[in-house]
Design a protein around this motif. Structure first.
Motif, mmCIF file in Angstrom:
data_model
loop_
_atom_site.group_PDB
_atom_site.id
_atom_site.type_symbol
_atom_site.label_atom_id
_atom_site.label_comp_id
_atom_site.label_asym_id
_atom_site.label_seq_id
_atom_site.Cartn_x
_atom_site.Cartn_y
_atom_site.Cartn_z
ATOM 1 N N ASP A 40 0.826 -1.216 0.000
ATOM 2 C CA ASP A 40 0.000 0.000 0.000
ATOM 3 C C ASP A 40 0.859 1.265 0.000
ATOM 4 N N TRP A 41 2.065 1.169 -0.583
ATOM 5 C CA TRP A 41 2.962 2.302 -0.747
ATOM 6 C C TRP A 41 3.405 2.914 0.595
ATOM 7 N N LYS A 42 3.436 2.088 1.636
ATOM 8 C CA LYS A 42 3.903 2.564 2.934
ATOM 9 C C LYS A 42 5.424 2.529 2.959
ATOM 10 N N PRO A 43 6.077 3.649 3.232
ATOM 11 C CA PRO A 43 7.534 3.760 3.039
ATOM 12 C C PRO A 43 8.372 3.028 4.075
ATOM 13 N N ASP A 44 7.800 2.640 5.214
ATOM 14 C CA ASP A 44 8.616 2.074 6.285
ATOM 15 C C ASP A 44 8.453 0.565 6.433
ATOM 16 N N ARG A 45 7.737 -0.076 5.515
ATOM 17 C CA ARG A 45 7.458 -1.504 5.671
ATOM 18 C C ARG A 45 8.633 -2.385 5.254
ATOM 19 N N HIS A 46 9.396 -1.946 4.268
ATOM 20 C CA HIS A 46 10.434 -2.830 3.704
ATOM 21 C C HIS A 46 11.757 -2.089 3.559
ATOM 22 N N PRO A 47 12.469 -1.909 4.674
ATOM 23 C CA PRO A 47 13.798 -1.277 4.591
ATOM 24 C C PRO A 47 14.801 -2.223 3.924
ATOM 25 N N LEU A 48 15.760 -1.624 3.221
ATOM 26 C CA LEU A 48 16.832 -2.400 2.601
ATOM 27 C C LEU A 48 18.053 -2.363 3.503
ATOM 28 N N ALA A 49 18.739 -3.485 3.594
ATOM 29 C CA ALA A 49 19.965 -3.574 4.402
ATOM 30 C C ALA A 49 21.165 -3.168 3.550
ATOM 31 N N HIS A 50 22.103 -2.467 4.168
ATOM 32 C CA HIS A 50 23.311 -2.055 3.451
ATOM 33 C C HIS A 50 24.249 -3.243 3.343
ATOM 34 N N GLU A 51 24.615 -3.605 2.115
ATOM 35 C CA GLU A 51 25.467 -4.772 1.884
ATOM 36 C C GLU A 51 26.947 -4.415 1.814
ATOM 37 N N GLY A 52 27.253 -3.138 1.783
ATOM 38 C CA GLY A 52 28.631 -2.713 1.559
ATOM 39 C C GLY A 52 28.826 -2.311 0.110
ATOM 40 N N GLY A 53 29.797 -1.453 -0.130
ATOM 41 C CA GLY A 53 30.076 -1.014 -1.484
ATOM 42 C C GLY A 53 28.992 -0.141 -2.075
ATOM 43 N N GLY A 54 28.100 0.350 -1.228
ATOM 44 C CA GLY A 54 27.028 1.208 -1.719
ATOM 45 C C GLY A 54 25.787 0.481 -2.162
ATOM 46 N N TYR A 55 25.756 -0.849 -1.978
ATOM 47 C CA TYR A 55 24.603 -1.640 -2.408
ATOM 48 C C TYR A 55 23.654 -1.895 -1.241
#
Length: 595
Positions: A40-55
């Protein structure tokens, strides 16, 4: 392949059995999340984890093909940005949302197409937006026309998602997505599939010299930039400047080089295209057109070398074509020789002098020597490294028109406009090189190319004679009757370059002998030439295979010189045999012997 292996490969949105894995490069972001129709376009539901190297990476269970999404990026200055996926395979439209696309959800059937040998190619340049009704599906309806015409390769102007719904395509906003107004990814795949079924290769035009400049979510993607620059995907100094805006990719960044490499591989693998034509490579290897060595971009040259080297190794049956137009042989030298590794490049040495000879009004101002030099030119000794043509999207726009319209702007179907324009077709199909025509040229399309005006297919009937002429020439070029093999060979001898009579005669061959040797004689003047003696490569009977003056090609053509000839043992033009020809005004004749 395990679920773990699937979800950790690739960039963008990667479908797997349980959902979608998202990966994005945003090295200056403080936080990244993905939002879309799956939450439902909620911005806080699926954070991305920082993998290193900017990814950054996240797996979203339950997300599926067809879901719309974007990335939310929190910058180092706590500014919130919403960005489309740089690797999005599909867009709702250029300023819309990214769409999760299932690249495997298409039935290619028995598609196992292989490109013809390069010396056998006849290319047809096509713009989907104007070719028929502006979609891949409507273009498919005209493929049988191309089969009957005799071409065997389509060079498609760019089909990556561009700003708006009308464009030439050289303003890519999302280079991994297929233009939605054309029919999107499935439409392109169906087009390629149907082309292959008919024996037609598809070569995709790609634009790696600049992006956009509008509807460009890559611009300052993660908030970082220097001065007025565009951020991580672009040069942020004077090297960004191009004729189309300050949006040149930063070829010095490994991630940007990978981005371009992945795009090229996508067209070859996911869309089964048979080759790539790189737009304006001059502006990949240089900042400006001038000769200032300080303008060189060695990292751009290296990027193309790396990409082409990989394509040649992994996909040896594909073709790589450059539009550079600077007559630089290193474009088509191998990477091992320090070249860029293209198989062929558009040849400015052919199109400009030949067009000039065709459109020049007065015979006395027409240079036959310039045409002869154009025919004899090669890159690295290989004529098929040059793509030769008299019309292309550039040559019939930007202040220039179709050849018949250049000859007589007020009356493009006048006798001398038709007669001289088809001399260009005869040159393209009989000269050494890889021949190409532009859509509609085969039925005397007029005026200039505009992305707002579709081809007038009624002209097929209005100029059915011209269409037949093109068909006949292409059949000679492709050696349909096994009597003109020399047109697919590298052999080329200028027999006569006659500035006074305005006549050009040349000999073409592959291995030589009957059914192979071809002699082409062209009268560029307005006077009939009778009893015109020229040298011939062999004795015996020579059949007239083509006469552009035949009245089947035009009701007002004369059908003069409709005769086979016998050569005499009389030395002429440095050859042991010769013939007397009758050469009507503005006419091309093609001879060969029975095999």
């Amino acid at each position: 392949m395990s679920k773990t292996e699937v979800i950790h490969q690739g960039m963008g949105a990667v479908l797997h059995e349980g959902g979608v894995a998202f990966r994005v490069w945003a090295p200056n972001a403080k936080e990244v999340s993905v939002l879309g129709s799956f939450c439902d376009w909620k911005p806080d539901r699926h954070p991305l984890a920082h993998e290193g190297g900017g990814y950054w990476y996240a797996d979203v269970p339950g997300a599926k093909a067809g879901d719309e999404y974007k990335f939310r990026i929190l910058t180092q200055n706590d500014e919130e940005l919403t960005r489309n996926d740089p690797y999005a395979r599909e867009m709702t439209h250029s300023a819309g949302n990214s769409v999760v696309h299932d690249s495997s959800d298409f039935d290619w059937g028995e598609d196992d197409f292989h490109l013809a040998p390069h010396n056998e190619l006849v290319i047809y340049e096509l713009h989907v937006g104007t070719f028929n009704e502006g979609t891949f599906q409507s273009a498919i309806k005209r493929l049988d026309h191309l089969v009957r015409l005799g071409v065997n390769a389509i060079e498609m102007m760019p089909a990556a998602e561009f700003a708006g719904e009308i464009s030439w395509g050289y303003n890519p906003a999302h280079i991994f997505a297929v233009e939605s107004s054309y029919g999107g990814p499935r439409g392109l795949k169906e087009f390629v599939k149907q082309a292959h079924r008919r024996g037609l290769a598809v070569i995709m035009d790609v634009v790696y010299n600049h992006f956009g400049p509008s509807d460009l979510d890559l611009w300052r993607f993660d908030g970082w930039h220097e001065e007025d620059g565009g951020g991580i995907y672009f040069y942020n100094d004077w090297r960004a400047e191009t004729p189309w805006g300050a949006t040149r990719p930063d070829y010095g960044r490994p991630e940007v080089r990978q981005f371009l490499r992945d795009n090229a591989v996508m067209w070859l693998e996911e869309y089964h295209v048979d080759g790539l034509r790189f737009d304006a490579t001059l502006y990949i290897r240089r900042v400006r057109e001038d000769g200032d060595p300080g303008s060189d971009l060695p990292e751009g040259w290296a990027m193309v070398q790396g990409l082409n080297g990989e394509v040649r190794e992994r996909y040896p049956d594909k073709i790589l074509i450059a539009e550079d137009l600077q007559n630089n042989e290193f474009l088509t030298k191998s990477v091992g020789e320090g070249g860029c590794g293209f198989h062929a490049q558009w040849d400015a040495r052919f199109v400009h002098p030949v067009r000039e000879a065709l459109i020049t009004a007065a015979d006395e101002h027409r240079s036959i020597s310039a045409v002869a030099e154009a025919l004899a030119a090669t890159f690295n000794g290989d004529p098929f490294q040059g793509v030769i043509y008299t019309e292309s999207h550039d040559e019939v726009a930007n202040g220039k028109q179709r050849v018949p319209s250049e000859i007589t702007p007020d009356n493009p179907d006048a006798w001398h406009a038709r007669k001289r324009s088809v001399l260009g077709a005869a040159l393209v199909m009989t000269a050494p090189g890889t021949p190409m025509i532009f859509q509609g040229q085969e039925f005397l399309a007029q005026g200039w190319f505009q992305d707002t005006e579709a081809l007038d297919w009624d002209q097929r009937e209005d100029y059915r004679g011209v269409l037949r002429l093109y068909r006949d020439l292409i059949r000679l070029r492709r050696n349909y009757q096994n009597q003109t093999a020399g047109l697919q060979g590298a052999g080329m001898r200028l027999i006569r370059v006659d500035e006074q009579a305005k006549v050009l005669v040349y000999h073409r061959w592959k291995e030589g002998g009957a059914g192979d040797d071809v002699v082409v004689a062209i009268n560029f003047g307005h006077q009939l030439r009778t009893g015109f003696r020229v040298g011939f490569p062999g004795g015996g009977h020579w059949k007239l295979r083509f006469n552009s003056d035949w009245n089947a090609y035009g009701d007002d053509f004369s059908s003069l010189a409709m005769e086979d000839i016998d050569s005499e043992e009389m030395e002429w033009d440095g050859l042991p045999h010769s013939v007397e020809l009758s050469l009507p005004a503005y006419t091309a004749l093609v001879f060969s012997q029975e095999r």
